[in-house]
Design a protein around this motif. Structure first.
Motif, PDB file in Angstrom:
ATOM      1  N   TYR A 659       0.799  -1.221   0.000  1.00 35.30           N
ATOM      2  CA  TYR A 659       0.000   0.000   0.000  1.00 35.30           C
ATOM      3  C   TYR A 659       0.839   1.282   0.000  1.00 35.30           C
ATOM      4  O   TYR A 659       0.422   2.304  -0.562  1.00 35.30           O
ATOM      5  N   ASN A 682      -6.954  10.710  -3.880  1.00 35.36           N
ATOM      6  CA  ASN A 682      -6.198   9.454  -3.885  1.00 35.36           C
ATOM      7  C   ASN A 682      -5.736   9.052  -2.487  1.00 35.36           C
ATOM      8  O   ASN A 682      -5.702   7.862  -2.149  1.00 35.36           O
ATOM      9  N   LYS A 685      -8.656   7.647  -0.695  1.00 37.58           N
ATOM     10  CA  LYS A 685      -8.994   6.333  -1.270  1.00 37.58           C
ATOM     11  C   LYS A 685      -8.167   5.240  -0.616  1.00 37.58           C
ATOM     12  O   LYS A 685      -8.676   4.161  -0.295  1.00 37.58           O
ATOM     13  N   LEU A 686      -6.881   5.537  -0.389  1.00 36.32           N
ATOM     14  CA  LEU A 686      -6.017   4.572   0.290  1.00 36.32           C
ATOM     15  C   LEU A 686      -6.431   4.414   1.746  1.00 36.32           C
ATOM     16  O   LEU A 686      -6.601   3.286   2.234  1.00 36.32           O
ATOM     17  N   ARG A 688      -9.230   4.897   3.214  1.00 36.46           N
ATOM     18  CA  ARG A 688     -10.549   4.298   3.420  1.00 36.46           C
ATOM     19  C   ARG A 688     -10.647   2.873   2.889  1.00 36.46           C
ATOM     20  O   ARG A 688     -11.675   2.215   3.049  1.00 36.46           O
ATOM     21  N   ASP A 689      -9.550   2.407   2.282  1.00 35.77           N
ATOM     22  CA  ASP A 689      -9.504   1.021   1.802  1.00 35.77           C
ATOM     23  C   ASP A 689      -9.654   0.071   3.001  1.00 35.77           C
ATOM     24  O   ASP A 689      -8.869   0.114   3.946  1.00 35.77           O
ATOM     25  N   LYS A 690     -10.669  -0.804   2.966  1.00 38.48           N
ATOM     26  CA  LYS A 690     -10.973  -1.662   4.107  1.00 38.48           C
ATOM     27  C   LYS A 690      -9.817  -2.595   4.441  1.00 38.48           C
ATOM     28  O   LYS A 690      -9.521  -2.860   5.615  1.00 38.48           O
ATOM     29  N   ASP A 691      -9.158  -3.127   3.391  1.00 37.93           N
ATOM     30  CA  ASP A 691      -8.036  -4.038   3.645  1.00 37.93           C
ATOM     31  C   ASP A 691      -6.868  -3.299   4.301  1.00 37.93           C
ATOM     32  O   ASP A 691      -6.191  -3.836   5.191  1.00 37.93           O
ATOM     33  N   PHE A 692      -6.638  -2.035   3.864  1.00 39.41           N
ATOM     34  CA  PHE A 692      -5.567  -1.237   4.452  1.00 39.41           C
ATOM     35  C   PHE A 692      -5.893  -0.924   5.910  1.00 39.41           C
ATOM     36  O   PHE A 692      -5.024  -0.998   6.796  1.00 39.41           O
ATOM     37  N   GLN A 693      -7.166  -0.580   6.191  1.00 42.74           N
ATOM     38  CA  GLN A 693      -7.560  -0.291   7.564  1.00 42.74           C
ATOM     39  C   GLN A 693      -7.431  -1.531   8.446  1.00 42.74           C
ATOM     40  O   GLN A 693      -6.991  -1.448   9.601  1.00 42.74           O
TER      41      GLN A 693
END
Length: 895
Positions: A659, A682, A685-686, A688-693
């Motif tokens: 990420y 952008n 977007k990163l 709020r990415d569920k996998d990143f969170q």
């Protein structure tokens, strides 16, 4: 009686004694026309003739006329008398040069008690008060010292010293700029744990290299800090590839082996006495000393801090010696505020005032007396900024409510108590014959409740065990007790309870105080810092300042604190980074139901508050996205990312690299605020990415070792701030609120509009309206005056100045007297007044200083006018011009 003392008596009994008491002494001789001044070595010539009259004293050194002294009797203030010395300097026949018309460079004025001095060679130099006269050797050194080359070196030479952070370089540059501008007192405010000592060593190296200073005194609060400073100089690498001590001499007071860490070399050099008593231009060195030792050296033991044989800062080998005021070019005072009373403050102030040197103050906690002395804060680096930059850790707060600590203790008739004989420690058990009540302030002073202490420690132990389960380590814990008095020691009681609750043996819990009962306390501090045990330390105030324990994770306040300085210093014990344990934050425990934290939340540069429940990371991100207090939540997110950075290992870095570039969480945190501003879409977007969170919350933690340990911490403190309604604000914030109020209300408050736009309408009714409106909006004039005095170091600022400056920063801040004098000058310039009119103008001036407005009715009722004939007399004195005159004066007052 001094008021009846003649000038010749002042010269004989005061001034001459000072001159001849110096080492070497001035030889005082009388001027005569046949005097061969070329043969005079260190002579003070009385009644020396100049073109503008005889100078009281002329200082000749090796045939050169280097100084002039103008003397007045003791009852005359000498500051402005320098103007007379300047006149004699311009009229001198034998001066060694010409500097803008001045023929003699070093000028003095005195009344035998106070001495003022100026070096007139640089027209930007300001006169200053000094503690004593310069010796002949000092004048020679000053005359031959040329600072232009030093300034050029500092400006032209980049600061390439290794390991300096950007903010440390900025601090050094700010000091150098201030010195080049001719400032002689300045203050650096840097948060505890941000490397003040290393930056100071780097600063000193550049000053020595540039020859801006040759003899530098590094003044510290305590003996342990002096030892740390000596070690810092020894370890410092210069840009030439050497150690500092290989290029310049570093001296100190006498130390003992136990003053230094076991892994540090022990080879401090004790300063030769002659370096202090007979400074030479060839001497180039740094001297590290405690404030206590230097105070004794200058003024004797009667003026120093009291101490006994058990004091770890023992300086019993120090003695009073004869030190000239020019012994040091620069003095750097590092947190010299042992104690917090006015007497304690005066000790370090007297030491600094004694020397005619450039003074640089270093502090994490600028107090009002520190700001008043150093005046200019040339650089600030706050705790909050250091946390955001990743150089310090922030903290969580735990509130512990104890009924006894908050409300005191009530004993019923017949209750069993132990009565302690405070001289022997013997306890007599007895039953009370009547009820007794003790307030919260009596706890641990007049009465103790063992159950209260046990329950508080047990509660903290639960947090310690939880911490151990989550991190795999028992938290290093510092508990601040109320006192360590013999036989009634709160510290001893807490040590006993902690050992019983934690059950890890005596070495696990230790007391470190200045009590004679503590064996080698400085060594115990090093053990607390460097060794596995002790895990828990109970102290009173010995570990409040200057002691570096990076692994500290719990701080417990079981004692009240009355000082903002002490509060910040105590918190500072926990802010330091500790990569060895992946320390992400520390925890403070307020055993007074959170009242201490609440009380001090606006008095420090910490962003502090008690939180019932922290926002989840996705909630923080969503608040940023929805623009709900965006800047605040960006800071919260950066802090969370900093914690992740300190906890993550290689596996987590690999997963994050999907990420963010290289999985570098530190760089991502540093750049996040800027990315949100410049590329919001952008970046969000990163975020709020569920996998990143999910990864941010559940990233792989490094495997941790299993260590069993028990401990808790608690914090206590308080300090009065500027009150606005029911809240307390820092003075700076209070004035920001006031400025906002003034700028937003000119249309709603007529008095503000008149001051800003229509000064001709200024009158008593307008002033009264202004005062009333300010009070209604929680800005009473007395609190505003206090805030201006603290922030701008300007006492007695008048209400007009406060309003005008709040609206426009360029508006000057004047006292009522300054404002009135300015207005009267404006109104009367170019006009002529007879003697009677001038008398009345004086009466009007005196009235205005107290009231800031005047009307014709005042002339009838105010006692100052009534005694002199009232309105009728004033009209006769000024004829038909009275009304217009008063209108012009009011307008000038408001202008």
């Amino acid at each position: 009686m001094t008021e009846h003392e003649k000038e010749w008596q002042t010269r004989r009994d005061r001034i001459n004694k000072k001159l001849t008491a110096l080492n070497p002494a001035w030889t005082i001789i009388r001027y005569n026309e046949t005097l061969d001044t070329s043969s005079l070595e260190r002579h003070a010539v009385e009644e020396y003739q100049t073109a503008h009259g005889p100078a009281d004293y002329a200082f000749f050194v090796n045939g050169k006329l280097l100084g002039i002294l103008e003397a007045k009797k003791v009852s005359v203030g000498p500051q402005n008398v320098l103007e007379q010395a300047k006149r004699y300097s311009r009229g001198s026949f034998k001066g060694p040069g010409n500097w803008n018309g001045y023929r003699v460079p070093f000028l003095y004025s005195t009344n035998g008690a106070l001495i003022f001095h100026i070096d007139v060679r640089n027209e930007q130099n300001l006169s200053r008060q000094i503690a004593n006269f310069h010796t002949a050797d000092a004048l020679t050194e000053l005359f031959n010292d040329h600072k232009a080359g030093s300034a050029a070196w500092l400006q032209a030479t980049p600061n390439n010293i290794e390991r300096l952070r950007d903010y440390q370089k900025d601090a050094i540059a700010s000091i150098e700029t201030a010195m080049i501008q001719g400032k002689r007192t300045m203050l650096i405010a840097m948060a505890t744990g941000t490397g003040k000592t290393y930056a100071t060593v780097a600063q000193i190296y550049r000053l020595l290299e540039s020859k801006a200073a040759k003899r530098i005194l590094f003044l510290v609060d305590r003996r342990a800090l002096a030892a740390q400073a000596v070690s810092a100089f020894a370890a410092f690498n210069t840009p030439k590839g050497n150690k500092f001590i290989q290029e310049y001499e570093v001296f100190s007071q006498r130390f003992y082996r136990e003053d230094f860490d076991d892994d540090k070399p022990f080879d401090p050099k004790v300063l030769p006495g002659s370096y202090l008593t007979a400074p030479k231009p060839a001497h180039t060195f740094v001297y590290v000393s405690t404030i206590q030792r230097m105070c004794v050296n200058l003024f004797g033991w009667e003026s120093a801090f009291p101490q006994d044989g058990g004091d770890p800062d023992d300086e019993s080998d120090a003695e009073k010696i004869d030190i000239p005021i020019h012994a040091f070019d620069v003095i750097i005072a590092d947190e010299c505020h042992r104690g917090y009373t006015s007497r304690d403050t005066s000790i370090w102030r007297n030491v600094l005032d004694y020397f005619d040197s450039i003074k640089i103050g270093l502090t994490a906690t600028p107090a009002s007396h520190t700001l008043a002395y150093f005046r200019d804060v040339v650089y600030r680096y706050t705790t909050e900024q250091a946390i955001l930059d990743g150089f310090l850790v922030d903290y969580d707060a735990v509130r512990i409510n104890s009924n006894v600590r908050m409300n005191g203790a009530f004993l019923k008739e017949g209750e069993q108590v132990g009565i302690v004989d405070t001289s022997t420690g013997k306890i007599i058990y007895d039953a009370l014959e009547d009820e007794r009540e003790f307030g919260s302030a009596d706890i641990e002073h007049k009465i103790t409740s063992p159950e209260s202490n046990l329950k508080i420690i047990t509660e903290i132990a639960d947090y310690a065990r939880r911490h151990e389960e989550e991190t795999g380590r028992f938290p290093k814990t510092l508990i601040f007790a109320v006192n360590d008095f013999p036989f009634t020691s709160h510290a001893d009681q807490l040590v006993k309870i902690c050992r019983e609750v934690f059950g890890k043996g005596d070495d696990f819990v230790q007391k470190i105080t200045g009590s004679k009962s503590v064996d080698r306390p400085l060594q115990k501090i090093r053990e607390f810092r460097n060794r596995p045990n002790p895990k828990v330390v109970v102290s009173v105030d010995m570990l409040t300042t200057g002691v570096d324990i990076p692994s500290l994770e719990f701080i417990v306040f079981l004692r009240p604190v009355k000082s903002r300085i002490l509060w910040v210093q105590m918190l500072g014990r926990g802010t330091r980074l500790c990569p060895g344990i992946n320390k992400t934050h520390f925890t403070i425990f307020d055993c007074f139901n959170g009242t201490l934290i609440e009380y001090f939340k606006n008095t420090t540069d910490f962003d502090v508050s008690l939180q019932k429940e922290a926002l989840s990371l996705p909630q923080v991100i969503e608040n940023i996205y929805q623009n709900i207090d965006r800047n605040y939540h960006i800071k919260v997110l950066v802090k969370r990312l900093r914690r992740i950075e300190k906890e993550m290992g290689g596996e987590a870095r690999e997963k994050f690299s999907t990420y963010i570039p290289d999985g570098d969480m530190g760089r991502f945190a540093s750049e996040l605020a800027n990315k949100i501003n410049k590329d919001f879409t952008n970046t969000m977007k990163l975020l709020r990415d569920k996998d990143f969170q999910d990864l941010l919350q559940n990233y792989p933690r490094p495997k941790r070792s299993f260590i069993i340990g028990y401990d808790v911490k608690d914090t206590v403190n308080s300090e009065v701030m500027i009150r606005r309604g029911s809240e307390y604000q820092k003075p700076e914030d209070y004035l920001v609120s006031f400025s906002r109020f003034v700028k937003e209300n000119p249309e709603h408050i007529e008095a503000i509009r008149i001051l800003m736009e229509k000064p001709k309408e200024w009158k008593t009714a307008v002033l009264n309206e202004l005062v009333e409106k300010l009070k209604q909006n929680k800005f009473p004039p007395d609190e505003l005056e206090k805030a201006h005095k603290y922030v701008y170091k300007k006492p007695l600022v008048d209400i007009i100045s406060m309003v005008k400056h709040a609206a426009k920063e360029q508006e000057p801040m004047l006292t009522a007297e300054e404002r009135v004098d300015r207005a009267m000058k404006k109104v009367t310039d170019g006009k002529s007044f007879n003697e009677e009119q001038q008398k009345w103008l004086g009466l009007i001036r005196d009235h205005l200083v107290k009231n800031l407005t005047i009307e014709e009715t005042d002339l009838d009722y105010a006692p100052i006018f009534e005694r002199n004939g009232g309105l009728g007399k004033a009209r006769r004195v000024f004829d038909k011009e009275l009304s217009l005159l008063l209108t012009e004066i009011n307008a000038a007052i408001a202008a």
